[in-house]
Design a protein around this motif. Structure first.
Motif, PDB file in Angstrom:
ATOM      1  N   HIS A 277      22.685  -3.895 -28.473  1.00 55.50           N
ATOM      2  CA  HIS A 277      22.440  -3.827 -29.910  1.00 55.50           C
ATOM      3  C   HIS A 277      22.495  -5.149 -30.656  1.00 55.50           C
ATOM      4  CE1 HIS A 277      21.348   0.264 -30.176  1.00 55.50           C
ATOM      5  NE2 HIS A 277      22.223   0.486 -29.222  1.00 55.50           N
TER       6      HIS A 277
ATOM      7  N   TRP B  77      21.816   0.573 -39.117  1.00 55.85           N
ATOM      8  CA  TRP B  77      22.154   0.766 -37.701  1.00 55.85           C
ATOM      9  C   TRP B  77      23.323   1.730 -37.569  1.00 55.85           C
ATOM     10  CZ3 TRP B  77      18.339  -1.880 -35.561  1.00 55.85           C
ATOM     11  CH2 TRP B  77      18.281  -1.953 -34.176  1.00 55.85           C
TER      12      TRP B  77
ATOM     13  N   ILE C 256      16.915   3.624 -33.247  1.00 57.02           N
ATOM     14  CA  ILE C 256      16.658   2.215 -33.563  1.00 57.02           C
ATOM     15  C   ILE C 256      15.474   2.109 -34.523  1.00 57.02           C
ATOM     16  CG2 ILE C 256      15.843   0.029 -32.576  1.00 57.02           C
ATOM     17  CD1 ILE C 256      17.586   0.814 -30.052  1.00 57.02           C
TER      18      ILE C 256
ATOM     19  N   GLN D 251      19.032  -6.151 -30.098  1.00 55.57           N
ATOM     20  CA  GLN D 251      18.148  -5.273 -30.875  1.00 55.57           C
ATOM     21  C   GLN D 251      18.162  -5.669 -32.352  1.00 55.57           C
ATOM     22  OE1 GLN D 251      16.191  -2.771 -29.771  1.00 55.57           O
ATOM     23  NE2 GLN D 251      17.067  -2.047 -27.863  1.00 55.57           N
TER      24      GLN D 251
ATOM     25  N   ALA E 226      22.658   4.277 -34.221  1.00 52.79           N
ATOM     26  CA  ALA E 226      21.793   3.709 -33.187  1.00 52.79           C
ATOM     27  C   ALA E 226      22.534   3.375 -31.892  1.00 52.79           C
ATOM     28  CB  ALA E 226      21.054   2.483 -33.724  1.00 52.79           C
TER      29      ALA E 226
END
Length: 157
Positions: free
Chosen positions: A103, A91, A142, A106, A96
């Protein structure tokens, strides 16, 4: 007010809150685990994604009353044991985050994907991650981070 016993990030907690209080607010306000974010409050954006017994769920709509003693709740804070996971490293290396708000959700969603499918195709990644909204639009970063983490996991195994 009622008292609830929760197992969060491998630690037992007892909280006294009103029945029907969302798990998100218990985590944030009572346990100080602020990595899980409030986004929409209706389980549409996914920024509040956590794991319950290893499965990704949206914490904003889950009443704390639904949790039986012994169910393992994992937040972004409990994803690793003090060291970044390959997913978290990817990441960072793929840059990202933009605003960073989505996040934790995510990453929690992606961690569940890689646990259930260690070598997902790009289409499988897109499909699985579809329920988490990124307001900044860093979807390609991502996806690359998830692909990179899957490759790293393969080299570790």
């Amino acid at each position: 007010m009622a008292t609830f016993k929760l197992l969060v990030n491998n630690e037992s907690h007892e909280v006294s809150v009103a029945e029907g209080t969302s798990l998100l607010w218990v985590l944030r306000e009572h346990l100080g685990l602020t990595g899980t974010k409030y986004g929409c409050g209706i389980a549409q954006c996914g920024s509040c994604t956590i794991h319950v017994d290893g499965n990704p769920v949206k914490a904003c709509i889950l009443p704390v009353d639904n949790f039986a003693s012994g169910q393992q709740i994992t937040t972004i804070e409990g994803l690793s044991n003090g060291e970044y996971t390959p997913l978290q490293k990817a990441w960072i290396s793929e840059q990202a985050p933009q605003c960073g708000y989505c996040h934790s959700g995510q990453i929690m969603q992606a961690a569940a994907l890689l646990k259930s499918n260690p070598d997902p195709s790009r289409d499988e990644i897109k499909s699985y991650m579809n329920s988490i909204l990124c307001r900044c639009g860093t979807y390609m970063r991502i996806i690359r981070a998830i692909e990179k983490a899957a490759e790293e996991n393969k080299s570790i195994s």
